[in-house]
Design an enzyme around this catalytic site. Structure first.
Site, PDB file in Angstrom:
ATOM      1  N   GLY A  12       0.829  -1.193   0.000  1.00 53.03           N
ATOM      2  CA  GLY A  12       0.000   0.000   0.000  1.00 53.03           C
ATOM      3  C   GLY A  12       0.864   1.244   0.000  1.00 53.03           C
ATOM      4  N   CYS A  13       0.361   2.291   0.616  1.00 60.84           N
ATOM      5  CA  CYS A  13       1.081   3.560   0.674  1.00 60.84           C
ATOM      6  C   CYS A  13       2.440   3.374   1.337  1.00 60.84           C
ATOM      7  CB  CYS A  13       0.258   4.581   1.452  1.00 60.84           C
ATOM      8  SG  CYS A  13       1.119   6.139   1.701  1.00 60.84           S
ATOM      9  N   PHE A  14       3.482   3.791   0.657  1.00 60.92           N
ATOM     10  CA  PHE A  14       4.823   3.566   1.212  1.00 60.92           C
ATOM     11  C   PHE A  14       5.114   4.403   2.445  1.00 60.92           C
ATOM     12  CE2 PHE A  14       6.633   5.908  -2.806  1.00 60.92           C
ATOM     13  CZ  PHE A  14       6.158   7.139  -2.374  1.00 60.92           C
ATOM     14  N   TRP A  15       4.379   5.483   2.662  1.00 64.92           N
ATOM     15  CA  TRP A  15       4.598   6.281   3.871  1.00 64.92           C
ATOM     16  C   TRP A  15       4.345   5.449   5.121  1.00 64.92           C
ATOM     17  CZ3 TRP A  15       0.979  10.872   2.304  1.00 64.92           C
ATOM     18  CH2 TRP A  15       1.585  11.639   1.305  1.00 64.92           C
TER      19      TRP A  15
END
EC number: 1.8.4.11
Length: 157
Positions: A12-15
Site C-alpha cells: 500500500g502507501c509507502f509512507w
C-alpha cells in the site's frame, strides 16, 4: 559497517510501510521508492497515473543478527490486507498492490513459505506477488520519512 541485508515490500502507501519498519530494532535504514516497473527513474506522478508499472515499496536495510527476515515478513503480513488486488484501504491502483521482492534464494523460499502459511489461515485468496527484486528507484525527497517529518502520531503500530 555490520553485515546487512535488504528487504523490499509493497504493502500500500509507502509512507505507512516506512513508518512501521523504521521503528524496528535492527533496521538500519529505510527508503521509500518504486520497483517492478518499466520506466527508468519514474516520478511519483508517473507511478500514480499507472504509466510506469511500478509498485510503491519500502526498501529496508537491516542487521540479520538483530532482526530476522522472517520477523520482517510477519510485520508485512500483519500490517496490510494481502487479499485485495491493487488496493489498500482508500488507496486504489496497481502501485498499491501487495508485493514481496526477494534478493536471494533464501528470501524467496522464506517468502513462499510465509505465503503458504497465511493462505492456509485465510478464507480469502491471498493476492500478494512474490518477485525477484529489480531496480529500486527512490521516490522524491518529500516522500522520505514522511510521517517522521510531519510528526504524525495518528499511526500507532
Amino acid at each position: 559497517m555490520t553485515n546487512t541485508e535488504t528487504a523490499v515490500f509493497g504493502m500500500g502507501c509507502f509512507w505507512s510501510a516506512e513508518e512501521l519498519f523504521r521503528k524496528i530494532k535492527g533496521v538500519i535504514s529505510t527508503e521509500v521508492g518504486f520497483m517492478g516497473g518499466t520506466v527508468k527513474n519514474p516520478t511519483y506522478g508517473q507511478v500514480c497515473r499507472g504509466k510506469s508499472g511500478h509498485i510503491e515499496v519500502v526498501n529496508i536495510t537491516y542487521n540479520p543478527k538483530i532482526v530476522k527476515y522472517t520477523d520482517l515478513l510477519n510485520l508485512f503480513w500483519n500490517n496490510h490486507d494481502p487479499t485485495t488486488p491493487n488496493r489498500q484501504g482508500w488507496d486504489v491502483g496497481e502501485q498499491y498492490s501487495s508485493h514481496i521482492f526477494y534478493f536471494t534464494e533464501e528470501q524467496r523460499l522464506l517468502a513462499e513459505k510465509s505465503f503458504e502459511k497465511i493462505q492456509k489461515s485465510s478464507d480469502l485468496r491471498i493476492v500478494t506477488a512474490i518477485k525477484k527484486a529489480s531496480d529500486f528507484f527512490p521516490a522524491e525527497e518529500y516522500h522520505q520519512k514522511y510521517f517522521m517529518k510531519k510528526n504524525n502520531s495518528i499511526l500507532n503500530f
